[in-house]
Scaffold this motif. Sequence first.
Motif, PDB file in Angstrom:
ATOM      1  N   VAL A 158      -9.522 -28.919  15.398  1.00  0.00           N
ATOM      2  CA  VAL A 158     -10.801 -28.809  16.118  1.00  0.00           C
ATOM      3  C   VAL A 158     -11.952 -29.220  15.207  1.00  0.00           C
ATOM      4  CG1 VAL A 158     -12.398 -27.167  17.191  1.00  0.00           C
ATOM      5  CG2 VAL A 158      -9.967 -27.068  17.732  1.00  0.00           C
ATOM      6  N   LEU A 159     -11.908 -28.796  13.953  1.00  0.00           N
ATOM      7  CA  LEU A 159     -12.951 -29.159  13.005  1.00  0.00           C
ATOM      8  C   LEU A 159     -13.003 -30.670  12.789  1.00  0.00           C
ATOM      9  CD1 LEU A 159     -15.093 -28.052  11.012  1.00  0.00           C
ATOM     10  CD2 LEU A 159     -13.302 -28.094   9.272  1.00  0.00           C
ATOM     11  N   LEU A 160     -11.850 -31.305  12.622  1.00  0.00           N
ATOM     12  CA  LEU A 160     -11.800 -32.759  12.457  1.00  0.00           C
ATOM     13  C   LEU A 160     -12.289 -33.483  13.713  1.00  0.00           C
ATOM     14  CD1 LEU A 160      -8.444 -33.256  10.525  1.00  0.00           C
ATOM     15  CD2 LEU A 160     -10.769 -33.523   9.660  1.00  0.00           C
ATOM     16  N   TYR A 161     -11.979 -32.954  14.885  1.00  0.00           N
ATOM     17  CA  TYR A 161     -12.425 -33.551  16.135  1.00  0.00           C
ATOM     18  C   TYR A 161     -13.952 -33.561  16.202  1.00  0.00           C
ATOM     19  CZ  TYR A 161     -13.525 -33.944  21.079  1.00  0.00           C
ATOM     20  OH  TYR A 161     -14.081 -34.311  22.288  1.00  0.00           O
ATOM     21  N   TYR A 162     -14.576 -32.421  15.934  1.00  0.00           N
ATOM     22  CA  TYR A 162     -16.027 -32.353  16.002  1.00  0.00           C
ATOM     23  C   TYR A 162     -16.691 -33.155  14.889  1.00  0.00           C
ATOM     24  CZ  TYR A 162     -16.063 -29.112  19.865  1.00  0.00           C
ATOM     25  OH  TYR A 162     -15.916 -28.549  21.097  1.00  0.00           O
ATOM     26  N   LEU A 163     -16.091 -33.203  13.726  1.00  0.00           N
ATOM     27  CA  LEU A 163     -16.619 -34.016  12.630  1.00  0.00           C
ATOM     28  C   LEU A 163     -16.580 -35.505  13.007  1.00  0.00           C
ATOM     29  CD1 LEU A 163     -17.670 -34.006   9.688  1.00  0.00           C
ATOM     30  CD2 LEU A 163     -15.296 -34.295   8.976  1.00  0.00           C
ATOM     31  N   PHE A 164     -15.458 -35.927  13.586  1.00  0.00           N
ATOM     32  CA  PHE A 164     -15.353 -37.316  14.046  1.00  0.00           C
ATOM     33  C   PHE A 164     -16.383 -37.618  15.125  1.00  0.00           C
ATOM     34  CE2 PHE A 164     -13.578 -40.420  17.035  1.00  0.00           C
ATOM     35  CZ  PHE A 164     -13.462 -41.517  16.187  1.00  0.00           C
ATOM     36  N   LYS A 165     -16.592 -36.689  16.039  1.00  0.00           N
ATOM     37  CA  LYS A 165     -17.554 -36.862  17.123  1.00  0.00           C
ATOM     38  C   LYS A 165     -18.973 -37.026  16.571  1.00  0.00           C
ATOM     39  CE  LYS A 165     -18.367 -34.657  21.563  1.00  0.00           C
ATOM     40  NZ  LYS A 165     -18.137 -33.479  22.379  1.00  0.00           N
ATOM     41  N   ILE A 166     -19.337 -36.220  15.588  1.00  0.00           N
ATOM     42  CA  ILE A 166     -20.679 -36.299  14.984  1.00  0.00           C
ATOM     43  C   ILE A 166     -20.849 -37.610  14.219  1.00  0.00           C
ATOM     44  CG2 ILE A 166     -22.184 -35.279  13.232  1.00  0.00           C
ATOM     45  CD1 ILE A 166     -21.033 -32.534  14.101  1.00  0.00           C
ATOM     46  N   LEU A 167     -19.846 -37.984  13.437  1.00  0.00           N
ATOM     47  CA  LEU A 167     -19.923 -39.234  12.678  1.00  0.00           C
ATOM     48  C   LEU A 167     -19.962 -40.452  13.602  1.00  0.00           C
ATOM     49  CD1 LEU A 167     -17.515 -38.485   9.698  1.00  0.00           C
ATOM     50  CD2 LEU A 167     -20.016 -38.593   9.673  1.00  0.00           C
ATOM     51  N   ALA A 168     -19.251 -40.384  14.710  1.00  0.00           N
ATOM     52  CA  ALA A 168     -19.266 -41.494  15.662  1.00  0.00           C
ATOM     53  C   ALA A 168     -20.662 -41.669  16.255  1.00  0.00           C
ATOM     54  CB  ALA A 168     -18.243 -41.245  16.760  1.00  0.00           C
ATOM     55  N   ARG A 169     -21.343 -40.576  16.537  1.00  0.00           N
ATOM     56  CA  ARG A 169     -22.704 -40.682  17.079  1.00  0.00           C
ATOM     57  C   ARG A 169     -23.680 -41.257  16.052  1.00  0.00           C
ATOM     58  NH1 ARG A 169     -24.379 -35.856  21.134  1.00  0.00           N
ATOM     59  NH2 ARG A 169     -22.600 -36.065  22.515  1.00  0.00           N
ATOM     60  N   LEU A 170     -23.439 -40.972  14.791  1.00  0.00           N
ATOM     61  CA  LEU A 170     -24.336 -41.482  13.756  1.00  0.00           C
ATOM     62  C   LEU A 170     -24.091 -42.964  13.451  1.00  0.00           C
ATOM     63  CD1 LEU A 170     -24.305 -38.532  11.197  1.00  0.00           C
ATOM     64  CD2 LEU A 170     -26.157 -39.188  12.724  1.00  0.00           C
ATOM     65  N   PHE A 171     -22.833 -43.348  13.362  1.00  0.00           N
ATOM     66  CA  PHE A 171     -22.517 -44.690  12.892  1.00  0.00           C
ATOM     67  C   PHE A 171     -22.185 -45.701  13.989  1.00  0.00           C
ATOM     68  CE2 PHE A 171     -21.495 -42.102   9.103  1.00  0.00           C
ATOM     69  CZ  PHE A 171     -22.430 -42.671   8.251  1.00  0.00           C
ATOM     70  N   ALA A 172     -21.947 -45.269  15.208  1.00  0.00           N
ATOM     71  CA  ALA A 172     -21.587 -46.191  16.287  1.00  0.00           C
ATOM     72  C   ALA A 172     -22.674 -47.229  16.557  1.00  0.00           C
ATOM     73  CB  ALA A 172     -21.231 -45.423  17.548  1.00  0.00           C
TER      74      ALA A 172
END
Length: 89
Positions: free
Chosen positions: A11-25
């Motif tokens: 769950v932690l990795l999922y939310y971390l990926f989600k946040i990073l995707a919003r920043l770098f997409a």
Amino acid sequence: MALLKTIFIIVLLYYLFKILARLFAPKIINYAAKKTEAHFKEKFGDFTQQQQNAPAEERVGDVIIEKKPRRKTSTSKKVGDYIDFEEID
């Protein structure tokens, strides 16, 4: 206990990926768009130069249709025999 720890990490990795995707997409998409634009300019740059060097006698909006000459095809080729079938009652 190990199961809960594994679920928590997932769950932690999922939310971390989600946040990073919003920043770098947006940056990644912008980079890809610029590379695609450069690729198209490289491929079709000579096409725009040809359009600028077009004859001046043609007006903008004129439609020119160039047709290829038709080949003479013979329709008398014997492909096979025609067999007429009759229904039998």
